[in-house]
Design an enzyme around this catalytic site. Structure first.
Site: not given
Length: 313
Positions: A102, A119, A177, A197
Site C-alpha cells: 500500500h 494497517e 505483505h 498487487r
C-alpha cells in the site's frame, strides 16, 4: 446530538480467496457464496457500514455522522483528518491473498485521490501451520525486485512468518505483505481501499483472466529493506501510531473503559457475548458485532464474557 451506542451491519466482500467462517462463526448474513471480508466500521464509498436499529436504522455510517453533529460526533482528533480516519475489517483467508503493498499518504493522495494505507492485524484465529508474509528478508534493489516479479521468484526474498492466535502485526505503508491461508484477522487501517498487487500465484478472476498487477506503482512505493521486529505498545495497547490506536478489551463478568470528546470509539466483538451500557442504555453484543460510540465524556460499562478490539484515533 445522540450519544447512544450505534450497532452496525457490515458490507460483505466475496473475494476469490475468502472462506465462510464469517458466516458460520461470526454471524454474518449474505447471499454470497464466500465472505472474504466484512467491513465492520466503514464510511468508504466501496462499502459503507449501515446503522442497525434505533432511530437511525438503515442510514449509512457517514449519513449518521452528518445527521448527528458531524465533527462533534467523531471528536476533535478525528475531525483533523480530511476524511473519516479509519476502516475496520474482519478477514477470513481460506486461500492466500496476493502479495501486495500500500502507498503512503503523499503518493496515494497524488495518484489515487485518497489516503495511503498503514494497517495493523490482530490474529483472531488460525490453523496450526499458518503463516504470512511481512516485508523482505534482506536488502533488495528495485532492479532485483522488478526482475523477481517478472520471473516469479518474489517469494524467495519475502519474510515468511509463522503465526498463532493473538499475534499482532503493525504494517506501515510501503511494507510488502500477504495474509496466507488458514488465518482470520481483525484489521484496523487507514480509510483507504488502495492496494497494489505484486504477485498473485497466476490465479484467474471470475472472468477467467489473470488478475491485474500494479508492478510499477509497487516498485515506486515498496520498502525494500527488512522491517523492524514486531513490538506491542504494552499489554493492553496492540498498536498505536499517528493514524489509530488499537486496544484489546476483555470482559470476564464486568469491565469498563472511558470515552471522551477527542474521538469516537469502535468496538468489534471477536469472541463471546455480553452487554455494553452507556448513559443507562444497554446494548447486547455477540461475536461478530461492531458498535460505534460517538465522542463524549462518559464511562462505558461491560458485562458478560467476551473479547473485543477497541479502536480510535
Amino acid at each position: 446530538m445522540n450519544n447512544s451506542i450505534i450497532k452496525l451491519t457490515a458490507p460483505i466482500k466475496d473475494y476469490l480467496w475468502g472462506g465462510r467462517k464469517l458466516i458460520t462463526d461470526f454471524n454474518k448474513t449474505t447471499d454470497k457464496e464466500k465472505a472474504a471480508e466484512s467491513w465492520e466500521l466503514s464510511t468508504h464509498p466501496d462499502g459503507e457500514s449501515i446503522v442497525c436499529g434505533g432511530e437511525f436504522d438503515g442510514m449509512t455510517l457517514s449519513e449518521y455522522i452528518r445527521n448527528n453533529g458531524g465533527d462533534e460526533c467523531i471528536g476533535s482528533r478525528a475531525a483533523e483528518f480530511d476524511f473519516f480516519p479509519i476502516l475496520i475489517k474482519l478477514i477470513d483467508a481460506k486461500d492466500n491473498l496476493s502479495i501486495q503493498v500500500h502507498p503512503n499518504d503523499e503518493y496515494a493522495l497524488s495518484v489515487e485521490g485518497e489516503y495511503g494505507k498503514t494497517e495493523m492485524w490482530y490474529i483472531v484465529d488460525c490453523e496450526d501451520d499458518a503463516y504470512l508474509y511481512y516485508g523482505v528478508n534482506r536488502n533488495v534493489t528495485k532492479a532485483e525486485f522488478e526482475e523477481r516479479i517478472k520471473n516469479n521468484t518474489l517469494l524467495e526474498i519475502l519474510n515468511k512468518v509463522p503465526v498463532k492466535k493473538g499475534d499482532v502485526f503493525f504494517i506501515p505503508s510501503g511494507t510488502i505483505h500477504a495474509i496466507c491461508s488458514g488465518i482470520l484477522i481483525c484489521e484496523v487501517q487507514q480509510n483507504s481501499n488502495t492496494t497494489y498487487r505484486v504477485y498473485d500465484y497466476d490465479r484467474r478472476g471470475a472472468d477467467g483472466k489473470p488478475r491485474e498487477l500494479h508492478i510499477q506503482k509497487a516498485i515506486d512505493v515498496s520498502q525494500l529493506t527488512p522491517s523492524p521486529e514486531q513490538k506491542k505498545a504494552d499489554d493492553n495497547i496492540l498498536a498505536s501510531c499517528n493514524y489509530f490506536t488499537v486496544a484489546k478489551i476483555e470482559c470476564n463478568g464486568c469491565n469498563e473503559f472511558s470515552v471522551d470528546k477527542s474521538c469516537f470509539r469502535s468496538l468489534t466483538v471477536i469472541d463471546g457475548n455480553g452487554k455494553i451500557t452507556l448513559n443507562g442504555n444497554i446494548t447486547e453484543v455477540s461475536k461478530g458485532d461492531t458498535v460505534f460510540i460517538p465522542a463524549q465524556d462518559a464511562k462505558v460499562d461491560l458485562s458478560g464474557d467476551f473479547e473485543g478490539i477497541l479502536a480510535y484515533v
